[in-house]
Design a protein around this motif. Sequence first.
Motif, PDB file in Angstrom:
ATOM      1  N   TYR A  99      -7.620   5.730  -5.915  1.00 31.30           N
ATOM      2  CA  TYR A  99      -6.849   4.882  -6.812  1.00 31.30           C
ATOM      3  C   TYR A  99      -6.956   3.444  -6.319  1.00 31.30           C
ATOM      4  O   TYR A  99      -7.163   3.190  -5.141  1.00 31.30           O
ATOM      5  N   ARG A 100      -6.780   2.520  -7.240  1.00 31.77           N
ATOM      6  CA  ARG A 100      -6.592   1.137  -6.846  1.00 31.77           C
ATOM      7  C   ARG A 100      -5.238   0.657  -7.359  1.00 31.77           C
ATOM      8  O   ARG A 100      -4.762   1.088  -8.431  1.00 31.77           O
ATOM      9  N   GLN A 101      -4.600  -0.189  -6.554  1.00 29.37           N
ATOM     10  CA  GLN A 101      -3.298  -0.715  -6.920  1.00 29.37           C
ATOM     11  C   GLN A 101      -3.400  -2.219  -7.072  1.00 29.37           C
ATOM     12  O   GLN A 101      -3.780  -2.923  -6.129  1.00 29.37           O
ATOM     13  N   ASP A 102      -3.058  -2.709  -8.248  1.00 31.73           N
ATOM     14  CA  ASP A 102      -3.065  -4.132  -8.535  1.00 31.73           C
ATOM     15  C   ASP A 102      -1.684  -4.532  -9.054  1.00 31.73           C
ATOM     16  O   ASP A 102      -1.005  -3.736  -9.699  1.00 31.73           O
ATOM     17  N   PRO A 103      -1.266  -5.776  -8.798  1.00 35.59           N
ATOM     18  CA  PRO A 103       0.069  -6.223  -9.238  1.00 35.59           C
ATOM     19  C   PRO A 103       0.257  -6.007 -10.737  1.00 35.59           C
ATOM     20  O   PRO A 103      -0.577  -6.412 -11.552  1.00 35.59           O
ATOM     21  N   GLU A 143      -3.019   5.491   3.943  1.00 39.21           N
ATOM     22  CA  GLU A 143      -2.226   4.272   4.109  1.00 39.21           C
ATOM     23  C   GLU A 143      -2.777   3.091   3.310  1.00 39.21           C
ATOM     24  O   GLU A 143      -2.126   2.068   3.208  1.00 39.21           O
ATOM     25  N   GLY A 144      -3.963   3.229   2.773  1.00 38.40           N
ATOM     26  CA  GLY A 144      -4.516   2.167   1.939  1.00 38.40           C
ATOM     27  C   GLY A 144      -5.536   1.308   2.665  1.00 38.40           C
ATOM     28  O   GLY A 144      -5.518   1.182   3.897  1.00 38.40           O
ATOM     29  N   SER A 145      -6.439   0.741   1.878  1.00 38.54           N
ATOM     30  CA  SER A 145      -7.447  -0.196   2.385  1.00 38.54           C
ATOM     31  C   SER A 145      -7.385  -1.448   1.520  1.00 38.54           C
ATOM     32  O   SER A 145      -7.563  -1.370   0.308  1.00 38.54           O
ATOM     33  N   VAL A 194      -5.962  -3.173  -3.477  1.00 35.89           N
ATOM     34  CA  VAL A 194      -5.620  -2.216  -2.425  1.00 35.89           C
ATOM     35  C   VAL A 194      -6.052  -0.841  -2.920  1.00 35.89           C
ATOM     36  O   VAL A 194      -5.679  -0.428  -4.022  1.00 35.89           O
ATOM     37  N   TYR A 195      -6.833  -0.161  -2.107  1.00 40.58           N
ATOM     38  CA  TYR A 195      -7.399   1.132  -2.503  1.00 40.58           C
ATOM     39  C   TYR A 195      -6.710   2.253  -1.740  1.00 40.58           C
ATOM     40  O   TYR A 195      -6.525   2.176  -0.525  1.00 40.58           O
ATOM     41  N   PHE A 196      -6.351   3.293  -2.477  1.00 42.48           N
ATOM     42  CA  PHE A 196      -5.708   4.456  -1.870  1.00 42.48           C
ATOM     43  C   PHE A 196      -6.536   5.699  -2.156  1.00 42.48           C
ATOM     44  O   PHE A 196      -6.928   5.962  -3.293  1.00 42.48           O
ATOM     45  N   CYS A 197      -6.765   6.457  -1.100  1.00 37.57           N
ATOM     46  CA  CYS A 197      -7.359   7.774  -1.226  1.00 37.57           C
ATOM     47  C   CYS A 197      -6.234   8.794  -1.200  1.00 37.57           C
ATOM     48  O   CYS A 197      -5.237   8.617  -0.485  1.00 37.57           O
ATOM     49  N   ALA A 198      -6.359   9.853  -1.985  1.00 34.92           N
ATOM     50  CA  ALA A 198      -5.328  10.880  -2.024  1.00 34.92           C
ATOM     51  C   ALA A 198      -5.983  12.245  -2.120  1.00 34.92           C
ATOM     52  O   ALA A 198      -7.059  12.400  -2.703  1.00 34.92           O
ATOM     53  N   SER A 199      -5.327  13.242  -1.547  1.00 37.94           N
ATOM     54  CA  SER A 199      -5.829  14.610  -1.644  1.00 37.94           C
ATOM     55  C   SER A 199      -4.683  15.543  -1.966  1.00 37.94           C
ATOM     56  O   SER A 199      -3.505  15.204  -1.770  1.00 37.94           O
ATOM     57  N   GLY A 200      -5.024  16.726  -2.475  1.00 36.51           N
ATOM     58  CA  GLY A 200      -3.987  17.692  -2.785  1.00 36.51           C
ATOM     59  C   GLY A 200      -4.563  19.075  -2.987  1.00 36.51           C
ATOM     60  O   GLY A 200      -5.752  19.224  -3.286  1.00 36.51           O
TER      61      GLY A 200
END
Lengths: 111, 115
Positions: free
Chosen positions: A35-39, A104-106, A88-94
């Motif tokens: 995922y990417r997180q932008d304002p 924690e994000g990059s 800010v890039y987030f990796c996630a698994s499930g």
Amino acid sequence: NAGVTQTPKFQVLKTGQSMTLQCAQDMNHEYMSWYRQDPGMGLRLIHYSVGAGITDQGEVPNGYNVSRSTTEDFPLRLLSAAPSQTSVYFCASGPRTRELFFGEGSRLTVL
Amino acid sequence: DQQVKQNSPSLSVQEGRISILNCDYTNSMFDYFLWYKKYPAEGPTFLISISSIKDKNEDGRFTVFLNKSAKHLSLHIVPSQPGDSAVYFCAASEVLTGGGNKLTFGTGTQLKVEL
């Protein structure tokens, strides 16, 4: 218990450069995603994988490549970085249920 | 086309009072809903979830309500504590044809609990 590990935590690139964001999980999860997180935009899905050898596009895949050669690793590649990829890039698994575990994000800056 | 919407970017509540965070969705294929909490410089962490076949799920101070007909869910935190100050993301899940589930997130609500 490491969980989901992302590297690097910070990176500055020049326009046109390439790089790979690494993601590794030690929980034997089948599902992994970026995922990417932008304002003001929340978390937007870039690519995801439901198992080794299987990947698919999310809602904002342009400019990014992924591969899933092992269950543990899911790297995200930027082939030619653009300022619009500053984020800010987030990796996630499930597991094959619902909850995701996030790294924690990059934080990436493209000049 | 934003399928999951959190229309309040911020919320300020006094310690001990109730915090109510709202979320609306448009996709009828969503069958499971989650709330995540995020502190600065950390990844989001799972808080609570609810299946579309239920209308309420409670876990300690946190309760999620789902109104399917209105396509609306809310998170109630009672009593609110200063440590609850964070960004809260609403997420909705749909089953993928290839297996697994895809989460779509809202834009988040910044909750501030004041002393």
